[in-house]
Write an enzyme that holds these catalytic residues in place. Structure first.
Site, PDB file in Angstrom:
ATOM      1  N   PRO A  98       0.792  -1.380   0.026  1.00  0.00           N
ATOM      2  CA  PRO A  98      -0.032  -0.043   0.103  1.00  0.00           C
ATOM      3  C   PRO A  98       0.970   1.206   0.099  1.00  0.00           C
ATOM      4  O   PRO A  98       1.769   1.371   0.745  1.00  0.00           O
ATOM      5  CB  PRO A  98      -0.724  -0.053   1.268  1.00  0.00           C
ATOM      6  N   ALA A 101       1.464   4.392   3.238  1.00  0.00           N
ATOM      7  CA  ALA A 101       1.002   3.750   4.071  1.00  0.00           C
ATOM      8  C   ALA A 101       1.864   3.336   5.341  1.00  0.00           C
ATOM      9  O   ALA A 101       1.260   2.798   6.503  1.00  0.00           O
ATOM     10  CB  ALA A 101       0.206   2.735   3.886  1.00  0.00           C
ATOM     11  N   GLY A 102       3.167   4.036   5.322  1.00  0.00           N
ATOM     12  CA  GLY A 102       3.938   3.507   6.342  1.00  0.00           C
ATOM     13  C   GLY A 102       4.561   2.347   6.185  1.00  0.00           C
ATOM     14  O   GLY A 102       5.426   1.700   7.054  1.00  0.00           O
ATOM     15  N   GLY A 104       6.921   1.451   3.874  1.00  0.00           N
ATOM     16  CA  GLY A 104       8.372   1.561   2.827  1.00  0.00           C
ATOM     17  C   GLY A 104       8.161   1.261   1.398  1.00  0.00           C
ATOM     18  O   GLY A 104       9.168   0.626   0.610  1.00  0.00           O
ATOM     19  N   SER A 105       6.978   1.392   0.856  1.00  0.00           N
ATOM     20  CA  SER A 105       6.589   1.260  -0.562  1.00  0.00           C
ATOM     21  C   SER A 105       7.745   2.059  -1.364  1.00  0.00           C
ATOM     22  O   SER A 105       8.175   1.509  -2.574  1.00  0.00           O
ATOM     23  CB  SER A 105       5.234   1.713  -0.896  1.00  0.00           C
ATOM     24  N   ALA A 108      10.974   0.287  -1.425  1.00  0.00           N
ATOM     25  CA  ALA A 108      11.086  -1.049  -1.953  1.00  0.00           C
ATOM     26  C   ALA A 108      10.940  -0.853  -3.516  1.00  0.00           C
ATOM     27  O   ALA A 108      11.850  -1.439  -4.375  1.00  0.00           O
ATOM     28  CB  ALA A 108       9.875  -1.804  -1.526  1.00  0.00           C
ATOM     29  N   ASP A 149      14.320   2.852   6.313  1.00  0.00           N
ATOM     30  CA  ASP A 149      13.685   2.274   5.519  1.00  0.00           C
ATOM     31  C   ASP A 149      14.326   1.573   4.489  1.00  0.00           C
ATOM     32  O   ASP A 149      14.195   0.421   4.269  1.00  0.00           O
ATOM     33  CB  ASP A 149      12.401   3.357   4.610  1.00  0.00           C
TER      34      ASP A 149
HETATM   35  O1  PMV Z   1       6.104   6.057   6.536  1.00  0.00           O
HETATM   36  P1  PMV Z   1       7.491   5.534   6.162  1.00  0.00           P
HETATM   37  O2  PMV Z   1       7.336   4.148   5.875  1.00  0.00           O
HETATM   38  O3  PMV Z   1       8.123   6.353   5.126  1.00  0.00           O
HETATM   39  O4  PMV Z   1       8.271   5.465   7.536  1.00  0.00           O
HETATM   40  C1  PMV Z   1       9.090   6.783   7.978  1.00  0.00           C
HETATM   41  C2  PMV Z   1       9.664   6.441   9.246  1.00  0.00           C
HETATM   42  C3  PMV Z   1       9.837   7.791   9.903  1.00  0.00           C
HETATM   43  O5  PMV Z   1      10.730   7.529  11.142  1.00  0.00           O
HETATM   44  C4  PMV Z   1       8.930   8.517  10.373  1.00  0.00           C
HETATM   45  C5  PMV Z   1      11.038   8.538   8.938  1.00  0.00           C
HETATM   46  C6  PMV Z   1      12.323   8.213   8.892  1.00  0.00           C
HETATM   47  O6  PMV Z   1      13.156   8.876   7.865  1.00  0.00           O
HETATM   48  O7  PMV Z   1      12.947   7.350   9.511  1.00  0.00           O
END
Ligand code: PMV
Length: 310
Positions: A98, A101-102, A104-105, A108, A149
């Site tokens: 997704p 959505a957090g 790491g799309s 990847a 990530d």
């Molecule tokens: O939302 P994502 O999958 O990009 O995760 C970001 C993680 C953070 O700690 C908010 C940002 C970072 O660079 O580590």
């Protein structure tokens, strides 16, 4: 046809604070992945590259990509390393991760593109090089990525991570199960990271204090993973969620799913990634995982997954 892939990722503890030099723990999410394929395009001048991402309806020639297009940037970084192709190429990107959505799309997708183009050129690349180049692309999404990530997505191992230090890959004393659920609310990483930056600028001491608290939670969680104590790990996740609420990166939708998971018997639950939307993660006894997943679907999650960290 050449094919390469990279998994999604889940941050178990420590997001946001990790941008400010505190530790964090993340693991690959193998259920979802980004895949890039490279094939020769007949009847087109050598060196032309057509980038197709059917999932997001994108089709663009490399030469038309702006400097801040992450797909174009990943391709250009690959060509800088392996040289211009001797034929015209079609690069197709597909992903089941997704977006925003957090999970790491973006990292990847970049890793899959770089790997596929290096393979197509017959030029092997190291994970170390790949990790650095994916980081370069990550900077387009937000100016100050911690590097977590790209590291977890490239090495595809659970890691204990601290900015500007060698990551520590680890194997948990005992595998553990996470149930993930998406709020369906898209949240660009840059927006959440920017909002935290504003709070930090307005109240540096207060926000640093919360980051120090998160660092302690991460250390405690890491010890729990090493001793196989899932009760302590679950409590660490709950406590980390309270800190994330204090820096205002949770949301009503995330809070709703987190409550639903706890009510269904999760050992702990929190948002994962940048927050303000996106996905939450719950720690579950394996025999309760499906029950919790079902409760999250009932609570309205449009996407759910169960994964084992090992
Ligand atoms: O939302 P994502 O999958 O990009 O995760 C970001 C993680 C953070 O700690 C908010 C940002 C970072 O660079 O580590």
């Amino acid at each position: 046809m050449i094919r390469a892939s990279a998994p999604g990722k889940v941050i178990l503890l420590g997001e946001h604070a990790v941008v400010y030099g505190r530790p964090a723990i993340a693991a690959p999410l193998r259920q979802v992945q980004a895949e890039a394929t490279v094939e020769t395009l007949e009847g087109t001048p050598a060196g032309s590259i057509l980038i197709e991402a059917p999932d997001i309806g994108q089709q663009i020639w490399l030469r038309e990509c702006g400097a801040d297009d992450p797909l174009g940037k990943a391709v250009r970084l690959a060509l800088d390393e392996v040289g211009e192709p001797h034929a015209a190429l079609r690069l197709t990107i597909r992903s089941t991760i997704p977006i925003a959505a957090g999970l790491g799309s973006g990292a990847a997708v970049s890793a899959a593109i770089l790997r596929a183009l290096a393979l197509a050129a017959g030029n092997p690349i190291s994970d170390e090089w790949l990790c650095k180049r994916v980081y370069d692309v990550e900077k387009i999404y937000h100016g100050t990525p911690s590097g977590i990530d790209n590291t977890v997505v490239v090495y595809a191992r659970p890691i204990f991570f601290m900015r500007d230090e060698e990551p520590t890959p680890f194997t948990p004393a005992q595998p553990f199960t996470l149930v993930l659920a998406d709020t369906g609310v898209r949240s660009p990483t840059a927006r959440a990271v920017g909002a935290v930056r504003k709070q930090w600028q307005a109240d540096r001491a207060g926000v640093e204090h919360i980051f120090d608290h998160i660092a302690q939670i991460v250390e405690r969680g890491y010890q729990a993973i090493q001793s196989g104590d899932l009760t302590v790990l679950g409590d660490a996740m709950d406590e980390n969620q309270s800190c994330l609420e204090q820096i205002q990166v949770s949301s009503p939708e995330l809070d709703g799913l987190i409550q639903a998971a706890r009510k269904a018997g999760a050992l702990g639950a929190k948002l994962t990634g940048a927050g303000q939307g996106g996905v939450m993660a719950a720690l579950a006894d394996p025999q309760h995982a499906e029950h919790i997943r079902f409760a999250l679907m009932e609570a309205g999650a449009p996407w759910t997954a169960v994964t084992e960290v090992r």
